[in-house]
Design an enzyme around this catalytic site. Structure first.
Site, PDB file in Angstrom:
ATOM      1  N   THR A 225      -6.184   6.322   7.769  1.00 11.53           N
ATOM      2  CA  THR A 225      -6.526   6.949   5.765  1.00 11.53           C
ATOM      3  C   THR A 225      -6.358   5.799   5.776  1.00 11.53           C
ATOM      4  OG1 THR A 225      -4.312   7.495   5.588  1.00 11.53           O
ATOM      5  CG2 THR A 225      -5.613   9.746   6.697  1.00 11.53           C
ATOM      6  N   THR A 226      -6.487   4.468   6.072  1.00 11.80           N
ATOM      7  CA  THR A 226      -6.235   3.187   5.444  1.00 11.80           C
ATOM      8  C   THR A 226      -7.076   2.073   6.480  1.00 11.80           C
ATOM      9  OG1 THR A 226      -4.227   2.413   6.319  1.00 11.80           O
ATOM     10  CG2 THR A 226      -4.093   3.505   4.359  1.00 11.80           C
TER      11      THR A 226
ATOM     12  N   HIS B 255       2.241   9.044   1.496  1.00  9.52           N
ATOM     13  CA  HIS B 255       1.822   8.722  -0.092  1.00  9.52           C
ATOM     14  C   HIS B 255       1.314  10.069  -0.716  1.00  9.52           C
ATOM     15  CE1 HIS B 255      -1.696   6.734   3.565  1.00  9.52           C
ATOM     16  NE2 HIS B 255      -1.086   7.626   3.683  1.00  9.52           N
TER      17      HIS B 255
ATOM     18  N   HIS C 120       4.986   6.780   6.962  1.00  6.89           N
ATOM     19  CA  HIS C 120       5.021   6.521   6.067  1.00  6.89           C
ATOM     20  C   HIS C 120       4.879   7.253   5.046  1.00  6.89           C
ATOM     21  CE1 HIS C 120       0.810   6.051   7.630  1.00  6.89           C
ATOM     22  NE2 HIS C 120       0.635   6.656   6.700  1.00  6.89           N
TER      23      HIS C 120
ATOM     24  N   HIS D  59       0.522  -1.539   0.010  1.00  7.22           N
ATOM     25  CA  HIS D  59       0.203   0.418  -0.083  1.00  7.22           C
ATOM     26  C   HIS D  59       0.772   0.773  -0.294  1.00  7.22           C
ATOM     27  CE1 HIS D  59      -3.921  -2.623   0.876  1.00  7.22           C
ATOM     28  NE2 HIS D  59      -2.013  -2.818   1.704  1.00  7.22           N
TER      29      HIS D  59
ATOM     30  N   HIS E 183       3.502  10.289   7.092  1.00  9.28           N
ATOM     31  CA  HIS E 183       2.982  10.440   8.220  1.00  9.28           C
ATOM     32  C   HIS E 183       3.495  10.209   9.264  1.00  9.28           C
ATOM     33  CE1 HIS E 183      -1.063  10.600   5.988  1.00  9.28           C
ATOM     34  NE2 HIS E 183      -0.962  11.508   6.166  1.00  9.28           N
TER      35      HIS E 183
END
Length: 260
Positions: free
Chosen positions: A198-199, A96, A94, A64, A119
């Site tokens: 958010t996941t 995005h 991580h 992801h 994040h």
């Protein structure tokens, strides 16, 4: 996670509510931060972040995003103050990002997208572990940092250099002696609001702390992020891009600002 969620049309953010009904809940993230609607709160303290580089362990492509994981068995890498009370330990960070430089961040500011968002995920030590804290209303605190196209950022280089070793899903390599303080902007002015992961599983457990000032990344460096794959080695290659959830409704929440 089970359920095989992702970012494609058939398993992406629009479909997450089928397996995770909280996707339509009252405190979902990310949001569009509307600067005029954010109220200055003079009780908000400055953020205190103290990270110990010896706690960084490894870097993983989880299909992801990629994440850098930290040892969290003691208080050596911590977030305190700001909007939170108590001590929150760093678990992982991580990113995005998008398929092009025009989009990729999860939070937006007055509708403006950034090409990527960092994040830093912390958990409240009043709970026994990250796993226990993850679904509690005050369980997590995530610091969000926007990346903005500009100069090459030498602070990102160690991370980018590890990418070739974790190109496909499931790949992991050691990643030690890294202090994520170097990824923070000079100014730690922030917006804060109550939100969620958010996941999936999208737990409504996050105190969000979104830094106003972005850090720099070059277009060339962004290309390295996009060289990763969502897919495992034996699968048909699918580039890891657009791994972000779009902004969710603010509903009954208030966004506070640490600055005037």
């Amino acid at each position: 996670m089970s359920h095989g969620w992702g970012y494609a049309d058939h398993n992406g953010p629009q479909k997450w509510c089928e397996n995770f009904p909280i996707a339509n809940g009252p405190r979902q993230s990310p949001i569009d931060i509307q600067t005029k609607g954010a109220s200055y709160d003079d009780t908000l303290k400055p953020l205190k972040l103290k990270y110990d580089p010896t706690t960084s362990l490894d870097i993983l492509n989880n299909g992801h995003s990629f994440q850098v994981t930290f040892a969290d068995d003691n208080d050596s890498s911590m977030l305190t103050e700001g909007p939170i009370s108590g001590k929150y330990r760093l678990k992982q960070f991580h990113f995005h990002w998008g398929a092009s430089d025009g989009k990729g961040s999860e939070h937006t500011v007055d509708g403006k997208c950034y090409p990527a968002e960092l994040h830093l995920v912390h958990w409240n030590t009043k709970y026994a572990s990250f796993g226990e804290a993850a679904n509690k209303p005050d369980g997590l605190a995530v610091v969000g940092v926007f990346l903005q196209i500009g100069e090459d950022n030498p602070k990102l280089q160690k991370i980018l250099d590890a990418m070739d070793a974790i190109k496909s899903k499931g790949k992991q390599t050691s990643f030690t002696n890294f202090d994520p303080t170097c990824l923070l902007p000079k100014s730690l002015e922030y917006w804060t609001y109550p939100g969620s992961l958010t996941t999936p599983p999208l737990y409504e457990s996050v105190t969000w702390i979104v830094c106003k000032q972005p850090i720099s990344v070059s277009s060339e460096q962004m290309k390295k992020f996009r060289s990763l794959l969502f897919t495992a080695e034996e699968e048909k290659a699918c580039c890891m891009v657009n791994n972000y959830r779009p902004p969710q409704p603010l509903k009954d929440r208030k966004v506070c600002a640490s600055f005037k």
